[in-house]
Design an enzyme around this catalytic site. Structure first.
Site, mmCIF file in Angstrom:
data_model
loop_
_atom_site.group_PDB
_atom_site.id
_atom_site.type_symbol
_atom_site.label_atom_id
_atom_site.label_comp_id
_atom_site.label_asym_id
_atom_site.label_seq_id
_atom_site.Cartn_x
_atom_site.Cartn_y
_atom_site.Cartn_z
ATOM 1 N N CYS A 25 0.871 -1.176 0.000
ATOM 2 C CA CYS A 25 0.000 0.000 0.000
ATOM 3 C C CYS A 25 0.908 1.227 0.000
ATOM 4 O O CYS A 25 2.131 1.126 0.170
ATOM 5 C CB CYS A 25 -0.908 -0.001 1.228
ATOM 6 S SG CYS A 25 -0.007 0.187 2.793
ATOM 7 N N HIS A 57 5.518 -5.134 8.719
ATOM 8 C CA HIS A 57 5.383 -6.528 9.104
ATOM 9 C C HIS A 57 5.600 -7.462 7.913
ATOM 10 O O HIS A 57 4.679 -8.108 7.427
ATOM 11 C CB HIS A 57 4.018 -6.780 9.743
ATOM 12 C CG HIS A 57 3.913 -6.214 11.125
ATOM 13 N ND1 HIS A 57 2.715 -5.862 11.708
ATOM 14 C CD2 HIS A 57 4.874 -5.935 12.044
ATOM 15 C CE1 HIS A 57 2.944 -5.393 12.924
ATOM 16 N NE2 HIS A 57 4.239 -5.425 13.145
ATOM 17 N N GLU A 144 0.302 -0.003 16.145
ATOM 18 C CA GLU A 144 -0.588 1.133 15.892
ATOM 19 C C GLU A 144 -1.505 1.383 17.082
ATOM 20 O O GLU A 144 -1.769 2.530 17.442
ATOM 21 C CB GLU A 144 -1.426 0.882 14.639
ATOM 22 C CG GLU A 144 -2.341 2.033 14.289
ATOM 23 C CD GLU A 144 -3.257 1.748 13.116
ATOM 24 O OE1 GLU A 144 -4.296 2.423 12.992
ATOM 25 O OE2 GLU A 144 -2.922 0.851 12.307
ATOM 26 N N SER A 245 1.698 -9.783 10.003
ATOM 27 C CA SER A 245 0.941 -8.678 9.422
ATOM 28 C C SER A 245 -0.550 -8.851 9.688
ATOM 29 O O SER A 245 -1.156 -9.839 9.260
ATOM 30 C CB SER A 245 1.194 -8.617 7.910
ATOM 31 O OG SER A 245 0.252 -7.797 7.272
#
Length: 309
Positions: A25, A57, A144, A245
Site C-alpha cells: 500500500c 510486518h 498502531e 501482518s
C-alpha cells in the site's frame, strides 16, 4: 509425489490469476523508501540507522533492509541513542511519550508513519483533549494500537480498547452506569471491517450519541473486495505475506471462509513445500493475493514456483 505431479496431471500448467489489488500500500511503500533513502545517504557508515521496532510486518523486506545496515531498535534501548544515530519511526506510528524520549537523546528522527495512521494519532489526541472517551477497535499489542493509546493519553482523556463485539458489549454495559462523558469510536487501520461493523452496532445500541469514525484504511478494504471477486474464478487461493501482518492475516481468514483450499505463505520456499506435499493436487485455477506489506518481487517468486512446478 514429486513437484511435477503436485498440481495434478504431469505437464499440465495451472492457470494463475492475480488479484486485481494486492501488495504494497502507499503507506508501506513510503516507509520502505524512507529506510532505503536513509541507508543510501549513509553509505560511508558514519551514522547508525535504526527502525523503532519492525518498520513493516514483512520478514523478507526487513531482512533485506537489515542486510543493508538497518538496525531494529526496541523501546527499552532508546537511552543508548545519541546524536550519531538516525531513527525511523515505523509505519504503525509511535506514542508521543516515546517520541519525546527519542528526541531527548539528540538522535535524528525520520517520521515514516503511514499518513492514515498519523491522522488517527492526531484525532485520538484531539478528541481526548475535548473530553471524549476514545474507544479503539483494534488488536491488543499491535504497534498502531499502542501509538493511538499513547496519543489519547497525551490528550489527558480516557482510552478503551475493544477487540471484538463481546468486549464492546461488556464496555457498553459498564458505561451505562456513568453517562457523564462523550465517546468516540476509532479503528485500527488494518482492523476487520466486519468486526468493526459489529462493534459499532453494539456500542450504538447503548451509547446513542456515540461518534463513529471508520478509520480502516481503504487499502485493507479494497484488497478484501478484490479477493471476493477472485474467489469466484479459482479453485484455490494463495495469500502471500508476513505472518505478523494484521491485514495479511485477515486477508487469509477471508480467503479461508471463501475457499476450502486456501494457503498462507511468506515466500517461495513455503510454496515449494506445499506443492511437494500435494496441497494443490488437481487444482487447475489458482488465485494469488497479498497483504499491504508484501513486495511485488515476493509475489512474483511465489507465482513462478507455482507455474514452474
Amino acid at each position: 509425489m514429486d513437484a511435477s505431479d503436485a498440481l495434478g496431471k504431469r505437464n499440465e500448467t495451472p492457470r494463475v490469476i492475480r488479484s486485481a489489488i494486492m501488495g504494497f500500500c502507499s503507506g508501506v511503500r513510503l516507509a520502505v523508501k524512507a529506510a532505503e533513502d536513509a541507508l543510501g545517504r549513509n553509505s560511508d557508515g558514519e551514522k547508525k540507522i535504526f527502525s523503532l521496532g519492525p518498520l513493516i510486518h514483512n520478514e523478507t523486506v526487513l531482512k533485506d533492509l537489515e542486510d543493508n545496515g538497518l538496525i531494529i531498535l526496541d523501546e527499552n534501548q532508546i537511552d543508548s541513542l545519541d546524536e550519531n544515530c538516525v531513527v525511523l519511526l515505523c509505519a504503525h506510528g509511535v506514542a508521543p511519550s516515546v517520541l519525546k524520549k527519542i528526541n531527548a537523546t539528540g538522535a535524528q528522527v525520520i517520521d515514516s508513519t503511514c499518513p492514515r495512521v498519523a491522522t488517527s494519532l492526531r484525532r485520538a489526541e484531539e478528541f481526548s483533549k475535548e473530553g471524549c472517551h476514545v474507544i479503539l477497535a483494534g488488536d491488543a499489542g499491535h504497534g498502531e494500537v499502542r501509538a493511538i493509546q499513547g496519543s489519547a493519553e497525551q490528550g489527558g482523556g480516557k482510552f478503551t480498547l475493544v477487540q471484538n463485539a463481546d468486549e464492546a458489549r461488556s464496555f457498553a454495559d459498564s458505561f451505562e452506569k456513568a453517562r457523564d462523558e462523550n465517546c468516540v469510536l476509532l479503528s485500527q487501520t488494518t482492523f476487520s471491517p466486519e468486526e468493526f461493523k459489529k462493534i459499532s452496532g453494539v456500542l450504538r445500541e447503548k451509547i446513542p450519541d456515540l461518534q463513529v469514525l471508520d478509520t480502516i484504511c481503504p487499502a485493507t478494504q479494497s484488497r478484501q473486495r478484490a479477493l471476493l471477486d477472485l474467489s469466484e474464478k479459482v479453485e484455490a487461493i494463495v495469500v502471500v505475506g508476513g505472518k505478523k501482518s494484521a491485514n495479511t492475516r485477515r486477508l487469509f481468514e477471508l480467503a479461508r471462509s471463501l475457499c476450502e483450499k486456501s494457503f498462507f505463505v511468506e515466500g517461495a520456499r513455503e510454496m515449494e513445500r506445499l506443492l511437494h506435499e500435494g496441497a494443490l493436487c488437481g487444482v487447475t485455477a489458482i488465485g494469488i493475493t497479498a497483504g499491504a506489506s508484501t513486495p511485488d518481487f515476493l509475489i512474483g517468486k511465489v507465482e513462478d514456483v507455482i507455474i514452474e512446478n
